[in-house]
Design an enzyme around this catalytic site. Structure first.
Site, PDB file in Angstrom:
ATOM      1  N   SER A 139      -1.395  -9.756 -14.823  1.00  0.00           N
ATOM      2  CA  SER A 139      -2.203  -9.422 -16.000  1.00  0.00           C
ATOM      3  C   SER A 139      -2.034 -10.447 -17.112  1.00  0.00           C
ATOM      4  O   SER A 139      -1.068 -11.217 -17.148  1.00  0.00           O
ATOM      5  CB  SER A 139      -1.802  -8.044 -16.526  1.00  0.00           C
ATOM      6  OG  SER A 139      -1.764  -7.107 -15.481  1.00  0.00           O
TER       7      SER A 139
HETATM    8  N1  SAH Z   1       1.586  -5.267 -13.006  1.00  0.00           N
HETATM    9  C1  SAH Z   1       1.277  -6.445 -12.234  1.00  0.00           C
HETATM   10  C2  SAH Z   1      -0.212  -6.720 -12.114  1.00  0.00           C
HETATM   11  C3  SAH Z   1      -0.801  -5.764 -11.187  1.00  0.00           C
HETATM   12  S1  SAH Z   1      -2.342  -6.142 -10.428  1.00  0.00           S
HETATM   13  C4  SAH Z   1       1.989  -7.662 -12.746  1.00  0.00           C
HETATM   14  O1  SAH Z   1       2.730  -7.564 -13.739  1.00  0.00           O
HETATM   15  O2  SAH Z   1       1.864  -8.725 -12.126  1.00  0.00           O
HETATM   16  C5  SAH Z   1      -2.580  -4.549  -9.732  1.00  0.00           C
HETATM   17  C6  SAH Z   1      -1.707  -4.231  -8.549  1.00  0.00           C
HETATM   18  O3  SAH Z   1      -1.976  -2.874  -8.220  1.00  0.00           O
HETATM   19  C7  SAH Z   1      -2.008  -5.056  -7.324  1.00  0.00           C
HETATM   20  O4  SAH Z   1      -0.859  -5.717  -6.891  1.00  0.00           O
HETATM   21  C8  SAH Z   1      -2.455  -4.008  -6.288  1.00  0.00           C
HETATM   22  O5  SAH Z   1      -2.007  -4.269  -4.971  1.00  0.00           O
HETATM   23  C9  SAH Z   1      -1.825  -2.750  -6.822  1.00  0.00           C
HETATM   24  N2  SAH Z   1      -2.448  -1.500  -6.383  1.00  0.00           N
HETATM   25  C10 SAH Z   1      -3.753  -1.188  -6.269  1.00  0.00           C
HETATM   26  N3  SAH Z   1      -3.909   0.070  -5.817  1.00  0.00           N
HETATM   27  C11 SAH Z   1      -2.652   0.562  -5.620  1.00  0.00           C
HETATM   28  C12 SAH Z   1      -2.123   1.809  -5.161  1.00  0.00           C
HETATM   29  N4  SAH Z   1      -2.921   2.822  -4.801  1.00  0.00           N
HETATM   30  N5  SAH Z   1      -0.786   1.968  -5.107  1.00  0.00           N
HETATM   31  C13 SAH Z   1       0.034   0.946  -5.457  1.00  0.00           C
HETATM   32  N6  SAH Z   1      -0.385  -0.239  -5.899  1.00  0.00           N
HETATM   33  C14 SAH Z   1      -1.719  -0.430  -5.991  1.00  0.00           C
END
Ligand code: SAH
Length: 215
Positions: free
Chosen positions: A63
């Site tokens: 992000s």
């Molecule tokens: N917080 C992260 C950015 C996250 S991007 C950072 O600091 O880098 C969003 C993430 O959510 C992705 O890695 C994706 O794989 C995950 N995601 C999406 N749906 C999900 C689910 N149902 N359960 C767990 N993770 C999920």
């Protein structure tokens, strides 16, 4: 980012955060300590200190730093909090949380991402983070309730199991809306009387998907 000393780069990074509304001193200090460069690998590593989201493995994104700051600040963390993060991604957000609270549980649906993040947490000596590979929309019932919950992927509505795993007096921050449109970052407070919602700003996140990822 232009060339410059590390101190200069850090100052610019913090200035960008402040100018975009990240004003909480504890949050700024945690973001000063956690080097985003460690969480961005490969092609985009040169842009790690820009206030922009960047691609990571598995087609996901790390992000935008100012959004990380605003979400962290919106959680109104205290050092005693037990926090759940859904969407580990690079691990950057979890690392910041780990400096501010007692215990962080973070979950992602991609094994490849959680493995890399776990290695980073270990190398940075962040020992209060536990990482899970699972569909985080079900939360982690065995570790509930949580004082705070942060979801870093967008769902159309706040997932019921997550609301149920929020302690009374707890706060959840998450983006809601269609994945291909502008979403709303919302804050949900759980009180004795029920759930209270407020809208914080427009955001854009990758979607919260069902089940485990293939990688
Ligand atoms: N917080 C992260 C950015 C996250 S991007 C950072 O600091 O880098 C969003 C993430 O959510 C992705 O890695 C994706 O794989 C995950 N995601 C999406 N749906 C999900 C689910 N149902 N359960 C767990 N993770 C999920």
């Amino acid at each position: 980012m232009t060339d410059g000393s590390e101190a200069e780069r850090k100052m610019q990074f913090l200035f960008a955060l402040r100018s975009r509304g990240v004003t909480d001193k504890a949050v700024l200090s945690a973001m000063e300590k956690i080097d985003r460069g460690a969480f961005v690998q490969g092609l985009f590593s040169g842009r790690a200190y820009d206030d922009t989201p960047l691609p990571i493995a598995c087609g996901q994104t790390i992000s935008q730093p100012s959004i990380v700051g605003l979400m962290t600040q919106a959680l109104q963390l205290t050092p005693r909090d037990k926090v759940l993060e859904v969407g580990t991604g690079s691990g950057y957000q979890a690392a910041i949380l780990s400096l501010l609270v007692r215990r962080v549980y973070t979950v992602d649906r991609f094994r490849r991402l959680t493995r890399t993040a776990e290695e980073l947490f270990r190398s940075l000596d962040l020992t209060n983070i536990t990482t899970f590979t699972a569909d985080g929309s079900h939360g982690l019932p065995e570790h509930a309730p949580f004082d705070k919950i942060l979801v870093t992927a967008a769902a159309e509505d706040p997932p019921g199991p997550l609301l149920a795993q929020l302690r009374i007096g707890g706060i959840m921050v998450l983006p809601v809306g269609q994945s291909d449109a502008v979403q709303s970052l919302i804050r949900v407070r759980r009180t004795e009387e029920g759930l209270h919602y407020d809208e914080l700003r427009d955001v854009r996140f990758v979607p919260l998907l069902e089940g485990l990822g293939k990688e």
